[in-house]
Design a protein around this motif. Structure first.
Motif, PDB file in Angstrom:
ATOM      1  N   SER A 193     -14.792 -40.948 -15.047  1.00 24.04           N
ATOM      2  CA  SER A 193     -14.033 -39.442 -15.221  1.00 24.04           C
ATOM      3  C   SER A 193     -13.665 -39.128 -13.909  1.00 24.04           C
ATOM      4  CB  SER A 193     -14.816 -38.751 -15.797  1.00 24.04           C
ATOM      5  OG  SER A 193     -16.308 -38.529 -15.270  1.00 24.04           O
ATOM      6  N   PHE A 206      -9.236 -33.212 -20.437  1.00 19.43           N
ATOM      7  CA  PHE A 206      -9.275 -34.194 -21.660  1.00 19.43           C
ATOM      8  C   PHE A 206     -10.752 -34.771 -21.659  1.00 19.43           C
ATOM      9  CE2 PHE A 206      -9.049 -38.505 -23.294  1.00 19.43           C
ATOM     10  CZ  PHE A 206      -8.805 -38.479 -24.552  1.00 19.43           C
ATOM     11  N   LEU A 207     -11.149 -35.231 -20.500  1.00 20.36           N
ATOM     12  CA  LEU A 207     -12.150 -35.739 -20.510  1.00 20.36           C
ATOM     13  C   LEU A 207     -13.535 -34.898 -20.841  1.00 20.36           C
ATOM     14  CD1 LEU A 207     -11.642 -38.178 -17.489  1.00 20.36           C
ATOM     15  CD2 LEU A 207     -12.130 -39.056 -19.735  1.00 20.36           C
ATOM     16  N   TYR A 221      -5.435 -31.903 -15.959  1.00 24.03           N
ATOM     17  CA  TYR A 221      -4.840 -32.213 -17.442  1.00 24.03           C
ATOM     18  C   TYR A 221      -5.924 -33.410 -18.089  1.00 24.03           C
ATOM     19  CZ  TYR A 221      -2.805 -34.546 -21.155  1.00 24.03           C
ATOM     20  OH  TYR A 221      -2.594 -35.287 -22.400  1.00 24.03           O
ATOM     21  N   PHE A 222      -6.045 -34.123 -16.947  1.00 22.56           N
ATOM     22  CA  PHE A 222      -7.023 -35.469 -17.558  1.00 22.56           C
ATOM     23  C   PHE A 222      -8.512 -35.109 -17.409  1.00 22.56           C
ATOM     24  CE2 PHE A 222      -3.332 -38.420 -16.204  1.00 22.56           C
ATOM     25  CZ  PHE A 222      -3.457 -38.773 -17.432  1.00 22.56           C
ATOM     26  N   PRO A 273      -9.134 -39.697 -11.809  1.00 21.86           N
ATOM     27  CA  PRO A 273      -7.885 -39.031 -11.676  1.00 21.86           C
ATOM     28  C   PRO A 273      -8.009 -38.058  -9.996  1.00 21.86           C
ATOM     29  CG  PRO A 273      -8.553 -39.128 -13.722  1.00 21.86           C
ATOM     30  CD  PRO A 273      -9.693 -39.528 -13.148  1.00 21.86           C
ATOM     31  N   ASP A 314      -6.746 -43.823 -25.248  1.00 24.21           N
ATOM     32  CA  ASP A 314      -6.079 -43.199 -24.029  1.00 24.21           C
ATOM     33  C   ASP A 314      -4.704 -42.478 -24.508  1.00 24.21           C
ATOM     34  OD1 ASP A 314      -8.261 -44.410 -22.781  1.00 24.21           O
ATOM     35  OD2 ASP A 314      -7.033 -46.044 -21.767  1.00 24.21           O
ATOM     36  N   PRO A 315      -4.518 -41.168 -23.680  1.00 24.14           N
ATOM     37  CA  PRO A 315      -3.252 -40.810 -24.022  1.00 24.14           C
ATOM     38  C   PRO A 315      -2.159 -41.660 -23.629  1.00 24.14           C
ATOM     39  CG  PRO A 315      -4.758 -39.203 -22.911  1.00 24.14           C
ATOM     40  CD  PRO A 315      -5.313 -40.668 -22.787  1.00 24.14           C
ATOM     41  N   GLN A 345      -0.016 -43.413 -13.469  1.00 23.99           N
ATOM     42  CA  GLN A 345      -1.339 -43.194 -13.766  1.00 23.99           C
ATOM     43  C   GLN A 345      -1.719 -44.461 -14.743  1.00 23.99           C
ATOM     44  OE1 GLN A 345      -3.872 -41.398 -13.550  1.00 23.99           O
ATOM     45  NE2 GLN A 345      -5.358 -41.382 -15.168  1.00 23.99           N
ATOM     46  N   PRO A 363      -7.336 -41.785 -19.012  1.00 26.24           N
ATOM     47  CA  PRO A 363      -7.463 -40.553 -18.300  1.00 26.24           C
ATOM     48  C   PRO A 363      -8.641 -40.766 -17.416  1.00 26.24           C
ATOM     49  CG  PRO A 363      -8.390 -40.671 -20.571  1.00 26.24           C
ATOM     50  CD  PRO A 363      -7.508 -41.784 -20.600  1.00 26.24           C
ATOM     51  N   SER A 364      -9.231 -42.090 -17.612  1.00 25.44           N
ATOM     52  CA  SER A 364     -10.257 -42.365 -16.590  1.00 25.44           C
ATOM     53  C   SER A 364      -9.650 -43.122 -15.225  1.00 25.44           C
ATOM     54  CB  SER A 364     -11.635 -42.811 -17.015  1.00 25.44           C
ATOM     55  OG  SER A 364     -12.043 -42.091 -17.935  1.00 25.44           O
TER      56      SER A 364
END
Length: 618
Positions: A528, A470-471, A466-467, A531, A220-221, A416, A420-421
């Motif tokens: 996913s 990434f996904l 952005y997220f 977000p 995870d970021p 958040q 990312p999910s």
């Protein structure tokens, strides 16, 4: 290193001797953080200066210096804590060492100018326990990090290490261990929150060579809890895996750790080697007749390999792709054998539960989420770092009381959670207790424990974009709903951020999100759209502004805004003109300046530099 321990009594005797040595009242202990964060700030040079200065002052025999794991307050590194007093010196530099040695270690005085200054109260604070960042935490799992050199197994044993293993091996039957974990209410800390005791019990009832596997593929970021535990206290994870192995009568274990964690891999391998040499791992552990060993496997950095079946496929040397969940890994996992997978933090909880009992552990947290949880608190927050609090602590306490609030007196917009999910949680839910169940109710999730705080200058449409970007990159591409659905959603978001959004895009995003959630093969795909769907739920007006008004309210999406100098507010100080990299601002001193829109690249430097709020986003 001591000789190989042949039985439990030898381990007990060793621990007693280590504790007695630690209680030497004439000797001070300096805990110097050497985790990745502090290491990047220069711990190595501080350590060299400290050792040299202690020798020069004739204090080498009276002061022990330990290079320990992460202390949690990462932005204040390198961190030094002097025990037993708990004197806290942040952001230590080599040139500070002579004064600290002379004043504090030799004369017992505090060097006030080196103390931590609380950004809220503006007061200097001497002791670590009084710093707000630490004061409101309950550091059950993370607390020993700052007392242990992760490369020295004796330090861990001296802090009650492997006491839980003793109990599991010599006082408990495998079923009793599982019942204790069940009674504690421990749920997996990797994101899913599945009850650990039930997983172990299910794995134990299936025949075959059972495997105990640790998921250290933290992708995870912004999250680095597992990395810091592996770097700073690897023996706690080894002990947790050993207890799990006894409970499930497994003889083989694996730690699957991401390739980007070199220090964690290094310290883990040192810990495994030490545990084998001392008789705590391998054949006939402590003379009990029980065998168990652990191997380390380094992942290639694929986010989807955090999913259980993809991880096991990668562990077998195959492409890391998930499989359908109708066959559970506790029945047929690694090499088609019963396999129990838990993450780093889950295993680190296990020794505490066995040592202190299920009732003790269950007394912390909420009805459905017991114990404590480590969160990585990052983003637009004053105090960034790793925070361990009881389950059920609300977001306001974490972000404002421990985190110190939002920098520069800006307004909080969202946090958040869950990686990312996960979902973006707005201000109205700051008092919601953080646990597995309550976060799901508001459209987010616990995940592995990452928290990214966002302020008023964050564009929520851009965050969703952005997220999702990434996904999209991290999708294994195996199933159509995830592979194509995420791509289509990202295309729509990219258009909206570029000022090309159109009526119906919001409804299209909702429709695509529902499809991806319902039909994707694994957890990466089904979660996913979170977000996007949570930002649509709570920040729909920002999407509408982008689409209908062609405006980005936060001034992030460059095609949708421009900077203007406000006539009558500009003092003509010239600071913006001097800072502008494009020479786009001109004007005479003490007169309103002019910004040439053709030259402006919308970098925002002038906006940040202006002290008079004379530059506006239009």
């Amino acid at each position: 290193m001591v000789d190989r321990l042949k039985n439990r009594d030898e381990l007990i005797t060793l621990r007693k001797n280590l504790v007695a040595q630690h209680k030497d009242g004439n000797k001070k202990l300096i805990s110097l953080c050497s985790g990745s964060g502090c290491g990047a700030y220069g711990t190595a040079s501080v350590y060299e200066s400290l050792v040299a200065e202690l020798k020069k002052a004739g204090l080498s025999d009276l002061v022990e210096v330990r290079l320990t794991g992460c202390h949690g307050f990462c932005e204040k590194g390198p961190i030094m804590v002097i025990h037993p007093e708990g004197i806290f010196y942040p952001q230590v530099k080599p040139d500070m060492i002579p004064e600290i040695v002379e004043m504090t270690l030799k004369n017992g005085e505090i060097v006030e100018k080196f103390l931590f200054k609380d950004p809220v109260s503006k007061k200097k604070i001497v002791h670590e326990k009084d710093i707000p960042f630490y004061k409101l935490q309950k550091r059950v799992i993370f607390g020993r990090n700052q007392m242990i050199d992760p490369t020295n197994v004796l330090h861990y044993i001296g802090e009650d290490g492997y006491k839980g293993l003793e109990k599991a091996l010599f006082e408990m039957e495998p079923q009793q261990i599982i019942q204790e974990i069940k009674g504690a209410g421990l749920r997996g800390r990797g994101g899913g929150g599945f009850p650990t005791g039930i997983k172990w019990a299910t794995c134990a009832k299936h025949d075959g060579d059972r495997f105990v596997i640790c998921n250290a593929d933290e992708g995870d970021p912004g999250a680095y809890m597992d990395r810091s535990l592996l770097e700073g206290n690897p023996h706690s994870i080894i002990e947790g895996m050993l207890i799990a192995a006894v409970a499930m009568q497994s003889h083989n274990g694996f730690v699957y750790v991401r390739h980007e964690y070199p220090l964690a891999v290094k310290n883990l391998n040192i810990a495994l080697k030490s545990a084998r040499e001392i008789g705590l791992l391998g054949k006939n552990i402590l003379g009990s007749g029980f065998d168990f060993d652990i191997k380390v496997s380094r992942g290639g950095g694929s986010f989807v390999c955090g999913e259980s079946t993809a991880l096991m496929a990668s562990l077998e040397g195959k492409p890391g792709r998930p499989r359908a969940k109708y066959v559970h890994t506790v029945e047929k996992g690694f090499r088609e054998s019963p396999s129990s997978l838990n993450n780093v933090e889950t295993y680190a909880n296990v020794p505490h539960i066995i040592n202190n009992g299920a009732e003790w552990y269950a007394s912390m947290g909420t009805e459905g989420s017991k114990g404590t949880k480590i969160f990585s608190l990052v983003g637009n927050v004053v105090n960034t770092g790793l925070v361990e609090v009881p389950m059920g602590t609300n977001l306001r306490t974490i972000i404002y009381d421990i985190g110190g609030g939002i920098p520069k007196k800006k307004k909080f917009k969202a946090v958040q959670s869950g990686g990312p999910s996960g979902g973006c949680i707005p201000e109205q839910f700051l008092d919601v207790p953080v646990d597995f169940d309550e976060l799901v109710k508001i459209g987010s999730m616990m995940g592995s424990g990452g928290m990214i705080v966002m302020d008023q200058d964050t564009c929520m449409v851009d965050v969703a974009r952005y997220f999702l970007d990434f996904l999209k990159e991290e999708s294994c591409g195996q199933c159509n709903p995830c592979r194509e659905g995420i791509k289509q959603m990202l295309d729509v978001l990219t258009r909206i951020c570029a000022g090309e959004g159109k009526e119906g895009d919001i409804e299209l995003l909702e429709e695509l999100g529902a499809m991806v959630q319902k039909f994707s093969l694994c957890g990466l795909g089904t979660s996913s759209p979170n977000p996007v769907l949570t930002t649509l739920m709570y920040f729909r007006h920002e999407y509408e502004a982008h689409i209908r008004d062609k405006k980005c309210p936060a001034g992030v999406c460059k095609p949708l805004f421009h900077y203007e100098i406000v006539d009558g507010t500009c003092t003509g100080c010239g600071l913006c003109a001097r800072k502008c990299p494009q020479d786009a601002i001109t004007g005479a001193k003490k007169e309103t300046h002019v910004l040439d829109q053709d030259k402006c690249i919308k970098c925002g430097i002038c906006y940040d530099a202006c002290k008079f709020n004379a530059i506006a986003i239009r």
